[in-house]
Design an enzyme around this catalytic site. Structure first.
Site, PDB file in Angstrom:
ATOM      1  N   GLY A  38     -14.777  37.024 -26.454  1.00  9.61           N
ATOM      2  CA  GLY A  38     -14.663  37.314 -27.872  1.00  9.61           C
ATOM      3  C   GLY A  38     -13.791  36.341 -28.631  1.00  9.61           C
ATOM      4  O   GLY A  38     -14.105  35.967 -29.774  1.00  9.61           O
ATOM      5  N   LYS A  83     -21.356  31.649 -19.281  1.00  9.63           N
ATOM      6  CA  LYS A  83     -20.890  31.529 -20.668  1.00  9.63           C
ATOM      7  C   LYS A  83     -20.609  30.076 -21.043  1.00  9.63           C
ATOM      8  O   LYS A  83     -20.870  29.668 -22.187  1.00  9.63           O
ATOM      9  CB  LYS A  83     -19.654  32.391 -20.889  1.00  9.63           C
ATOM     10  CG  LYS A  83     -19.963  33.877 -20.933  1.00  9.63           C
ATOM     11  CD  LYS A  83     -18.731  34.699 -21.276  1.00  9.63           C
ATOM     12  CE  LYS A  83     -19.080  36.179 -21.325  1.00  9.63           C
ATOM     13  NZ  LYS A  83     -17.902  37.025 -21.640  1.00  9.63           N
ATOM     14  N   CYS A 170       9.314  31.751 -24.074  1.00 12.16           N
ATOM     15  CA  CYS A 170       7.970  31.535 -23.557  1.00 12.16           C
ATOM     16  C   CYS A 170       7.196  32.858 -23.579  1.00 12.16           C
ATOM     17  O   CYS A 170       7.737  33.909 -23.939  1.00 12.16           O
ATOM     18  CB  CYS A 170       8.004  30.946 -22.154  1.00 12.16           C
ATOM     19  SG  CYS A 170       8.283  32.136 -20.812  1.00 12.16           S
ATOM     20  N   CYS A 173       8.732  35.823 -21.864  1.00 11.80           N
ATOM     21  CA  CYS A 173       9.844  36.486 -22.548  1.00 11.80           C
ATOM     22  C   CYS A 173       9.316  37.673 -23.348  1.00 11.80           C
ATOM     23  O   CYS A 173      10.013  38.675 -23.537  1.00 11.80           O
ATOM     24  CB  CYS A 173      10.548  35.507 -23.489  1.00 11.80           C
ATOM     25  SG  CYS A 173      11.402  34.149 -22.680  1.00 11.80           S
ATOM     26  N   CYS A 185     -10.505  45.433 -22.650  1.00  9.51           N
ATOM     27  CA  CYS A 185     -11.404  45.967 -23.681  1.00  9.51           C
ATOM     28  C   CYS A 185     -12.469  46.852 -23.049  1.00  9.51           C
ATOM     29  O   CYS A 185     -13.020  47.734 -23.708  1.00  9.51           O
ATOM     30  CB  CYS A 185     -12.078  44.821 -24.433  1.00  9.51           C
ATOM     31  SG  CYS A 185     -10.953  43.844 -25.445  1.00  9.51           S
ATOM     32  N   CYS A 245      10.910  30.904 -17.692  1.00  7.75           N
ATOM     33  CA  CYS A 245      11.668  29.871 -18.414  1.00  7.75           C
ATOM     34  C   CYS A 245      13.174  29.992 -18.271  1.00  7.75           C
ATOM     35  O   CYS A 245      13.915  29.267 -18.928  1.00  7.75           O
ATOM     36  CB  CYS A 245      11.290  29.877 -19.904  1.00  7.75           C
ATOM     37  SG  CYS A 245      11.861  31.332 -20.814  1.00  7.75           S
TER      38      CYS A 245
END
Length: 250
Positions: A38, A83, A170, A173, A185, A245
């Protein structure tokens, strides 16, 4: 640029803060789109028609009937195709000048690192946390700008990380731990235009990064509620305990 290109991109070239140099920068850029569902099908479409020089499309899934309401790049006759093959076919019809490279598998490990290393901008258009975490770490390691989006039910979110300029904060976080089922979904549903809107926004961020024109903010989370049509924005802060990070923290 030849006459055909000048005519094709004339409306973009009219912008004084974009002009020919922005278009040339775009034509020289390589953008990696991971996930052609999507989000990715919409983002890839706008990147191609805007004039990105090279698109690398990565996805291991085949096109299914239930994809069509929100994956509007594809046609019914392409059902059953991979796809990436379906996307490459459609993009060639929209802009034959764009070079399209396809990776018909889920990117992981060394293959992910190689693909990210070759790209100028990376779009995370996946739909599971495991992939998002791996993409974030690859971009962080290789200092590549990352544009990440997600959409579910009536809601969407987008955040960009300019890892070529700064490491903190990042993606992890923001989401140190999240189950894949919570992001699915397939389990929770999605209203088609919401995911399309977020895909367009990803393309816009990528165009700005690739062209060197416009403002992209590092670590600013944008939240969209499609049910009432509202946006919220918040600036992320580094997590000192972040497993991705934390070594970048002074």
């Amino acid at each position: 640029m030849n006459e055909s290109e000048l005519d094709r991109y004339s409306r973009q070239l009219l912008l004084p803060n974009f002009d020919i140099q922005g278009q040339l920068n775009l034509a020289q850029a390589k953008v990696l789109v991971i996930g052609l569902g999507g989000l990715g099908n919409i983002a890839a479409t706008y990147l191609a028609t805007s004039g990105v020089g090279t698109l690398v499309l990565a996805d291991g899934d085949q096109l299914e009937n239930s994809n069509l309401p929100r994956q509007v790049l594809y046609d019914e006759h392409q059902l059953g195709l991979s796809k990436v093959a379906a996307a490459a076919e459609q993009i060639a019809l929209k802009n034959s000048a764009v070079q399209v490279e396809v990776i018909a598998k889920k990117l992981a490990g060394d293959a992910l690192l190689h693909a990210v290393e070759q790209a100028d901008v990376v779009l995370d258009c996946t739909d599971n946390f495991t992939a998002r975490q791996a993409i974030n770490r690859a971009c962080l390691l290789l200092k590549k700008p990352l544009v990440s989006a997600a959409a579910i039910r009536w809601e969407g979110q987008l955040v960009s990380f300019l890892y070529h300029q700064q490491a903190l904060p990042c993606y992890e976080c923001l989401y140190p731990a999240l189950s894949d089922q919570q992001l699915s979904c397939n389990e929770s549903g999605i209203i088609a235009p919401v995911v399309g809107l977020l895909g367009v926004y990803q393309a816009l961020e990528a165009v700005k990064l690739a062209s060197g024109c416009g403002v992209v903010k590092h670590g600013v989370l944008r939240l969209f509620d499609g049910f009432d049509g509202s946006w919220r924005e918040m600036r992320l802060t580094p997590d000192p305990q972040c497993s991705a990070c934390s070594l970048e923290n002074p």
